[in-house]
Motif scaffolding. Structure first.
Motif, PDB file in Angstrom:
ATOM      1  N   GLU A  45      47.292  42.540  45.088  1.00 57.16           N
ATOM      2  CA  GLU A  45      47.132  42.164  43.680  1.00 57.16           C
ATOM      3  C   GLU A  45      45.665  42.185  43.264  1.00 57.16           C
ATOM      4  O   GLU A  45      44.779  41.875  44.065  1.00 57.16           O
ATOM      5  N   ASN A  47      44.014  40.170  41.362  1.00 50.75           N
ATOM      6  CA  ASN A  47      43.371  38.850  41.466  1.00 50.75           C
ATOM      7  C   ASN A  47      42.930  38.556  42.892  1.00 50.75           C
ATOM      8  O   ASN A  47      41.898  37.918  43.112  1.00 50.75           O
ATOM      9  N   GLU A  48      43.718  39.006  43.876  1.00 48.85           N
ATOM     10  CA  GLU A  48      43.343  38.825  45.276  1.00 48.85           C
ATOM     11  C   GLU A  48      42.106  39.650  45.615  1.00 48.85           C
ATOM     12  O   GLU A  48      41.220  39.197  46.344  1.00 48.85           O
ATOM     13  N   ARG A  74      40.376  45.065  38.933  1.00 49.53           N
ATOM     14  CA  ARG A  74      41.426  44.733  37.959  1.00 49.53           C
ATOM     15  C   ARG A  74      42.163  45.980  37.461  1.00 49.53           C
ATOM     16  O   ARG A  74      43.348  45.920  37.159  1.00 49.53           O
TER      17      ARG A  74
END
Length: 171
Positions: A45, A47-48, A74
């Motif tokens: 992801e 965000n990770e 992102r």
């Protein structure tokens, strides 16, 4: 090189990031296979990825460069980083009035033989200096092939033989 890589490089140039900073950050990120694979993986992801970027020990990317890398994470564009670095290098060369020329030849010609070629290319393409990236390619057979700014100058034996073969087929 991709258009997207050029656009990202141009955007990064506007931030005032130096080439040395970008190269150091890219070397850090690509230097660890597990880290690089995670940053490029669509399974991880965004965000990770951003969280990992912010926790890296001794990471040379700070400020605007960190923000830029966050954008890449992102948008899932980390695989473009090596191309972005290459495009950024090219932008900096152009800014300094320097061209980059890929020279394919059967053997290394040496600096003395390159001087008149550099002079010709500077005049023809409007540069103050030329940097040659030399690729020794035995398939050239003799002579050379120059590539600069999307223009190819083929003065190779192989190229002449191919042109001769084509004209014989047509004639």
């Amino acid at each position: 090189m991709s258009t997207a890589a050029l656009q990202y490089a141009a955007a990064l140039q506007e931030t005032g990031c130096t080439l040395a900073q970008l190269e150091a950050a890219a070397a850090y990120l690509t230097g660890s296979a597990p880290l690089w694979e995670a940053l490029c993986s669509p399974a991880v992801e965004a965000n990770e990825k951003v969280a990992v970027l912010r926790r890296l020990p001794d990471f040379p990317g700070e400020g605007k460069l960190q923000d830029f890398l966050t954008v890449l994470a992102r948008r899932g564009r980390f695989p473009l980083l090596p191309s972005i670095v290459a495009q950024y290098r090219q932008l900096k060369r152009r800014e300094a009035g320097e061209g980059l020329c890929l020279l394919r030849c059967a053997r290394d010609p040496g600096d003395q033989a390159l001087a008149p070629v550099a002079q010709f290319l500077c005049k023809k393409h409007g540069y103050q200096a030329i940097t040659f990236e030399i690729v020794v390619d035995p398939e050239v057979l003799g002579g050379f092939v120059l590539e600069i700014d999307g223009v190819t100058y083929d003065k190779s034996v192989r190229g002449q033989l191919q042109a001769l073969a084509q004209s014989l087929q047509k004639g």
